[in-house]
Design a protein around this motif. Structure first.
Motif, mmCIF file in Angstrom:
data_model
loop_
_atom_site.group_PDB
_atom_site.id
_atom_site.type_symbol
_atom_site.label_atom_id
_atom_site.label_comp_id
_atom_site.label_asym_id
_atom_site.label_seq_id
_atom_site.Cartn_x
_atom_site.Cartn_y
_atom_site.Cartn_z
ATOM 1 N N LEU A 279 14.400 57.307 44.173
ATOM 2 C CA LEU A 279 13.093 57.516 44.791
ATOM 3 C C LEU A 279 12.508 56.185 45.276
ATOM 4 C CD1 LEU A 279 11.683 60.189 42.344
ATOM 5 C CD2 LEU A 279 11.856 60.464 44.814
ATOM 6 N N ALA A 280 12.700 55.125 44.492
ATOM 7 C CA ALA A 280 12.203 53.800 44.911
ATOM 8 C C ALA A 280 12.903 53.343 46.178
ATOM 9 C CB ALA A 280 12.420 52.790 43.784
ATOM 10 N N ASP A 281 14.223 53.554 46.243
ATOM 11 C CA ASP A 281 14.976 53.178 47.446
ATOM 12 C C ASP A 281 14.507 53.984 48.646
ATOM 13 O OD1 ASP A 281 16.407 51.421 45.913
ATOM 14 O OD2 ASP A 281 18.147 52.735 45.674
ATOM 15 N N LEU A 282 14.270 55.274 48.432
ATOM 16 C CA LEU A 282 13.810 56.133 49.529
ATOM 17 C C LEU A 282 12.445 55.676 50.023
ATOM 18 C CD1 LEU A 282 14.217 58.652 51.274
ATOM 19 C CD2 LEU A 282 13.261 60.029 49.408
ATOM 20 N N GLY A 283 11.551 55.340 49.093
ATOM 21 C CA GLY A 283 10.224 54.868 49.475
ATOM 22 C C GLY A 283 10.289 53.557 50.237
ATOM 23 N N ARG A 284 11.181 52.672 49.800
ATOM 24 C CA ARG A 284 11.312 51.381 50.465
ATOM 25 C C ARG A 284 11.843 51.550 51.894
ATOM 26 N NH1 ARG A 284 12.951 49.094 46.484
ATOM 27 N NH2 ARG A 284 15.181 49.610 46.632
ATOM 28 N N SER B 125 -2.450 66.408 32.815
ATOM 29 C CA SER B 125 -1.093 66.293 33.360
ATOM 30 C C SER B 125 -0.113 67.054 32.473
ATOM 31 C CB SER B 125 -0.678 64.829 33.481
ATOM 32 O OG SER B 125 -0.593 64.238 32.186
ATOM 33 N N VAL B 126 1.067 67.345 33.013
ATOM 34 C CA VAL B 126 2.075 68.118 32.283
ATOM 35 C C VAL B 126 3.412 67.398 32.389
ATOM 36 C CG1 VAL B 126 3.227 70.357 32.052
ATOM 37 C CG2 VAL B 126 0.862 70.263 32.865
ATOM 38 N N VAL B 127 4.060 67.181 31.249
ATOM 39 C CA VAL B 127 5.386 66.565 31.240
ATOM 40 C C VAL B 127 6.415 67.656 30.996
ATOM 41 C CG1 VAL B 127 6.920 64.923 30.101
ATOM 42 C CG2 VAL B 127 4.497 64.359 30.428
ATOM 43 N N VAL B 128 7.365 67.779 31.928
ATOM 44 C CA VAL B 128 8.364 68.842 31.840
ATOM 45 C C VAL B 128 9.760 68.267 32.092
ATOM 46 C CG1 VAL B 128 6.770 70.646 32.598
ATOM 47 C CG2 VAL B 128 8.139 69.416 34.292
ATOM 48 N N THR B 129 10.752 69.006 31.629
ATOM 49 C CA THR B 129 12.144 68.674 31.931
ATOM 50 C C THR B 129 12.745 69.824 32.717
ATOM 51 O OG1 THR B 129 12.381 67.339 29.926
ATOM 52 C CG2 THR B 129 14.412 68.138 30.957
ATOM 53 N N ILE B 130 13.324 69.511 33.867
ATOM 54 C CA ILE B 130 13.864 70.550 34.740
ATOM 55 C C ILE B 130 15.317 70.233 35.090
ATOM 56 C CG2 ILE B 130 11.601 71.072 35.740
ATOM 57 C CD1 ILE B 130 12.526 69.492 38.256
ATOM 58 N N PRO B 131 16.115 71.267 35.396
ATOM 59 C CA PRO B 131 17.492 71.017 35.851
ATOM 60 C C PRO B 131 17.488 70.555 37.302
ATOM 61 C CG PRO B 131 17.037 73.367 35.876
ATOM 62 C CD PRO B 131 15.823 72.707 35.274
ATOM 63 N N ILE B 132 18.433 69.708 37.651
ATOM 64 C CA ILE B 132 18.567 69.239 39.033
ATOM 65 C C ILE B 132 20.019 69.376 39.476
ATOM 66 C CG2 ILE B 132 16.626 67.643 38.889
ATOM 67 C CD1 ILE B 132 18.669 65.365 38.536
ATOM 68 N N GLU B 133 20.215 69.509 40.780
ATOM 69 C CA GLU B 133 21.568 69.656 41.323
ATOM 70 C C GLU B 133 22.306 68.320 41.328
ATOM 71 O OE1 GLU B 133 21.992 71.912 44.916
ATOM 72 O OE2 GLU B 133 20.178 73.067 44.512
ATOM 73 N N SER B 134 21.631 67.264 41.813
ATOM 74 C CA SER B 134 22.213 65.927 41.888
ATOM 75 C C SER B 134 21.063 64.953 42.083
ATOM 76 C CB SER B 134 23.203 65.812 43.053
ATOM 77 O OG SER B 134 22.520 65.950 44.286
ATOM 78 N N VAL B 135 21.328 63.665 41.880
ATOM 79 C CA VAL B 135 20.283 62.666 42.065
ATOM 80 C C VAL B 135 19.801 62.614 43.518
ATOM 81 C CG1 VAL B 135 19.820 60.177 42.038
ATOM 82 C CG2 VAL B 135 20.899 61.274 40.070
ATOM 83 N N ALA C 216 15.317 63.814 47.260
ATOM 84 C CA ALA C 216 14.807 64.367 48.523
ATOM 85 C C ALA C 216 13.780 65.468 48.268
ATOM 86 C CB ALA C 216 15.967 64.894 49.353
ATOM 87 N N SER C 217 14.032 66.298 47.257
ATOM 88 C CA SER C 217 13.131 67.429 46.979
ATOM 89 C C SER C 217 11.812 66.965 46.360
ATOM 90 C CB SER C 217 13.816 68.422 46.043
ATOM 91 O OG SER C 217 14.991 68.953 46.625
ATOM 92 N N LEU C 218 11.878 65.970 45.471
ATOM 93 C CA LEU C 218 10.685 65.549 44.734
ATOM 94 C C LEU C 218 9.831 64.559 45.511
ATOM 95 C CD1 LEU C 218 12.299 65.126 41.198
ATOM 96 C CD2 LEU C 218 10.836 67.003 41.980
ATOM 97 N N SER C 219 10.411 63.886 46.499
ATOM 98 C CA SER C 219 9.665 62.870 47.239
ATOM 99 C C SER C 219 8.477 63.459 47.989
ATOM 100 C CB SER C 219 10.588 62.146 48.221
ATOM 101 O OG SER C 219 11.111 63.058 49.185
ATOM 102 N N ARG C 220 8.551 64.736 48.316
ATOM 103 C CA ARG C 220 7.459 65.345 49.093
ATOM 104 C C ARG C 220 6.153 65.426 48.306
ATOM 105 N NH1 ARG C 220 7.597 71.507 48.404
ATOM 106 N NH2 ARG C 220 9.278 71.921 46.930
ATOM 107 N N PHE C 221 6.214 65.286 46.981
ATOM 108 C CA PHE C 221 5.005 65.379 46.171
ATOM 109 C C PHE C 221 4.276 64.036 46.061
ATOM 110 C CE2 PHE C 221 7.773 68.782 44.486
ATOM 111 C CZ PHE C 221 6.960 69.869 44.788
ATOM 112 N N GLY C 222 4.886 62.958 46.561
ATOM 113 C CA GLY C 222 4.232 61.646 46.565
ATOM 114 C C GLY C 222 3.774 61.208 45.193
#
Length: 324
Positions: free
Chosen positions: A309-314, A273-283, A288-294
């Motif tokens: 993400l937890a709220d979106l999953g729920r 696995s790889v741990v990275v830090t990336i810039p994001i536009e907003s929470v 929405a963008s990251l949820s597609r990776f499940g």
């Protein structure tokens, strides 16, 4: 040899406006005496060339004089920049001019050069829009292009993303940029130089008002600075993410540039696995963008992104649970 040199002097003066005899001699690798004789020959042949005296002087052509040795019209000359880009030429309303310029270029080439040009045209193709999207419909593009070429102001009704959505603007268009199938006009406004998406122009009214271009404006430099500034405004926070070994091995198939780049530049842990830090536009945008990776990706922080993400999953579970 001399006729070629005379033509070179003429074209040099036409493109650079003023050159001294010494500059011409150095450019053509001949003596000053030769330059003096050649300039006299041009004048005797009817070419309106004259010399300005003094330290800032040099040879010049009479203002407005242009040789037609190339046989290209003004519009055809402009269209040369679009040879090999038929979609862009069509969008700007220069299809016929581009075709005519291309034919004249081919006619000027030797047979072997024409054959090579034909091979290049048939073996390389530029398709600008990104995958999964079409080029934008920009009905006012040709009018904007005409205003750019002739330094004329235009009045537009523009649709933007924030309220008020529709605004009226008077633009002094300095240049056009094509990025991923979308056209942008860079224009001077009372508030400074701005960038407008051409497809968002709802109405356009040309004017006969000529504007003075901003001194030292360079389109390419402005656009690069604009992109840097846009990213600084667009990315408002950072997220730390653990990418699973399976997903890390398939990043070449992922359409998420900042994540792909970060994974490629980071060493993997023992489990792959790889741990990275990336810039994001907003929470909300990142969720929405990251949820597609499940389950192939876990957000480690910030906490508000994990919660989003937890709220979106729920909510998705509530929507689809029992309806399978």
């Amino acid at each position: 040899m001399r006729s070629s040199r005379l033509l070179s002097i003429l074209l040099l003066l036409q493109t650079r406006r003023q050159l001294t005899a010494r500059e011409l001699a150095e450019e053509l690798e001949v003596s000053l005496r030769t330059i003096y004789r050649d300039v006299e020959a041009l004048a005797a042949a009817g070419v309106p060339v004259y010399a300005d005296q003094g330290r800032a002087g040099g040879y010049r052509l009479v203002e407005g004089y242009r040789t037609r040795l190339t046989g290209l019209t003004e519009q055809e000359s402009a269209a040369l920049f679009l040879v090999g880009m038929p979609a862009a030429a069509a969008a700007l309303g220069l299809t016929a001019e581009t075709s005519a310029a291309e034919l004249k270029l081919l006619a000027a080439l030797a047979p072997d050069q024409r054959d090579r040009a034909g091979r290049l045209k048939n073996r390389f193709h530029l398709d600008l829009p990104a995958w999964y999207q079409d080029a934008e419909d920009s009905p006012h593009l040709s009018a904007i292009a005409d205003a750019v070429l002739h330094d004329r102001r235009v009045n537009v009704l523009y649709r933007r993303w924030e309220a008020p959505r529709e605004v009226e603007r008077t633009l002094e268009p300095h240049g056009l940029v094509l990025k991923n199938g979308s056209w942008y006009v860079v224009a001077a406004t009372p508030g400074g130089m701005r960038t407008y998406r051409v497809s968002s122009i709802l109405e356009l009214t040309p004017t006969d008002e000529i504007f003075e271009r901003t001194k030292d404006f360079e389109l390419q430099r402005f656009w690069q600075e604009h992109l840097v500034g846009f990213d600084q405004v667009r990315f408002t926070a950072e997220a730390t993410i653990r990418v699973s070994a399976a997903l890390a091995g398939q990043m070449y198939d992922v359409s998420y540039p900042v994540l792909t780049k970060a994974v490629a530049e980071t060493a993997a842990d023992a489990d792959g696995s790889v741990v990275v830090t990336i810039p994001i536009e907003s929470v909300p945008n990142a969720a929405a963008s990251l949820s597609r990776f499940g389950r192939s990706l876990e957000v480690l922080g910030p906490p508000e992104l994990r919660q989003a993400l937890a709220d979106l999953g729920r909510k998705l579970t509530e929507l689809y649970d029992g309806h399978a």
